[in-house]
Design an enzyme around this catalytic site. Structure first.
Site, PDB file in Angstrom:
ATOM      1  N   LYS A   1      78.535  29.581 -87.343  1.00 48.21           N
ATOM      2  CA  LYS A   1      78.376  30.534 -88.108  1.00 48.21           C
ATOM      3  C   LYS A   1      80.281  30.256 -89.276  1.00 48.21           C
ATOM      4  CE  LYS A   1      78.106  35.174 -89.071  1.00 48.21           C
ATOM      5  NZ  LYS A   1      78.333  34.961 -90.106  1.00 48.21           N
TER       6      LYS A   1
ATOM      7  N   HIS B   1      78.982  36.817 -80.003  1.00 52.70           N
ATOM      8  CA  HIS B   1      79.774  37.163 -79.785  1.00 52.70           C
ATOM      9  C   HIS B   1      79.206  36.852 -77.994  1.00 52.70           C
ATOM     10  CE1 HIS B   1      80.542  39.246 -82.737  1.00 52.70           C
ATOM     11  NE2 HIS B   1      81.784  38.306 -83.163  1.00 52.70           N
TER      12      HIS B   1
ATOM     13  N   ALA C   1      82.357  45.038 -82.886  1.00 56.16           N
ATOM     14  CA  ALA C   1      80.989  44.637 -83.279  1.00 56.16           C
ATOM     15  C   ALA C   1      80.223  43.692 -82.499  1.00 56.16           C
ATOM     16  CB  ALA C   1      81.308  44.940 -84.953  1.00 56.16           C
TER      17      ALA C   1
END
Ligand code: PAF
Length: 294
Positions: free
Chosen positions: A152, A37, A32
């Site tokens: 994160k 990314h 996803a």
């Protein structure tokens, strides 16, 4: 770009690359993929001769079956993005290729030197065992020179550094370097996450308040001229203020906000080297974010 699904194929490809003296970068993901990314992959492509990306929704790190079932799976879209970014190989195994029946039952247990006793580790028992289980296996298969992780998931990053640099397993990873990559945010400030895909447009608008409140907290503290405000009680007061401000917004519910020392993850006694880590529920989706103070 080649998509590989078998461990035996990965081992063979890696053996060939090592013989040719190629450097390998690895970006472990659960798919996803989003711009966060993409920033990791771009960096891995730039720094190494060859870039591997793993796309594997790791069942052993989910302590909530519903969360595992709902996790977005978008392999076709992911491979298209990875091709455009210049990745060389995608490793996308099925769960039964990665784990035996027994391993799937989460029997793996790892010593985290206390880093798992707080925050995500406390709220999601077994979560970091699952993360370390899969990441150590990926390192064993791909033998990367560098592996890339986003800030994160700050606690995850600390734990992976610990595994590679200080744990009993450290000698098995050779000269592997863990590369920390900054959080990527939408223009609104919302930290990019695969889980954002599960939010409605209203949910996203609500979720923007999380980063807004964190940035305001940082501004308040970092523009504070008086060092007497930088004490353990000032930290606790600020921590509670952030919790109250987020909870005031209908539709958001804080699971925890902890201001901790960025090295030990123990409660911060001042804002120096402190990081505030937050988890908030919004429309049944668990969102995380963090902010560095000083
Ligand atoms: O951060 C993630 O997406 C996952 O925890 C990781 C590192 C890919 C392991 O499954």
């Amino acid at each position: 770009m080649q998509v590989i699904t078998k461990k035996s194929d990965i081992l063979q490809v890696v053996e060939g690359l090592k013989k040719e003296g190629k450097t390998i970068g690895l970006v472990p993901t659960m798919g996803a993929l989003h711009a966060g990314h993409a920033s990791l992959v771009e960096r891995a492509v730039k720094d190494n001769d060859v870039c591997f990306v793993s796309v594997f929704v790791n069942p052993t790190q989910f302590n909530n079956k519903e969360d595992l079932a709902k996790y977005p799976r978008t392999l076709e879209r992911d491979t298209a993005l990875l091709t455009s970014l210049g990745a060389s190989y995608v490793f996308a195994p099925a769960p039964e290729e990665m784990y035996s029946e027994e391993e799937m039952q989460q029997t793996f247990a790892f010593d985290f030197g206390g880093l798992d006793a707080v925050m995500e580790g406390k709220m999601r028992p077994g979560h970091f065992n699952g993360v370390v289980q899969v990441v150590s296996r990926l390192f064993y298969l791909v033998r990367p020179d560098r592996a890339y992780f986003g800030e994160k998931d700050f606690q995850q990053l600390c734990i992976i550094h610990y595994m590679v640099e200080r744990s009993a397993l450290k000698d098995t990873f050779g000269s592997l370097q863990i590369i920390d990559c900054p959080i990527v945010r939408e223009q609104s400030g919302l930290a990019l996450s695969s889980r954002n895909e599960r939010l409605s447009a209203d949910g996203k608008r609500l979720a923007v308040n999380i980063s807004r409140i964190l940035f305001e907290s940082k501004d308040r503290i970092c523009s504070e001229p008086c060092s007497c405000a930088d004490s353990e009680s000032a930290v606790l007061t600020e921590q509670q203020r952030v919790i109250d401000e987020v909870n005031k917004i209908e539709g958001l519910e804080v699971e925890y906000y902890e201001i901790v020392d960025a090295t030990t993850l123990l409660p911060a006694r001042s804002f120096n080297n402190a990081i505030g880590c937050i988890t908030v529920w919004c429309e049944g989706v668990r969102l995380i974010d963090n902010i560095r103070y000083k």
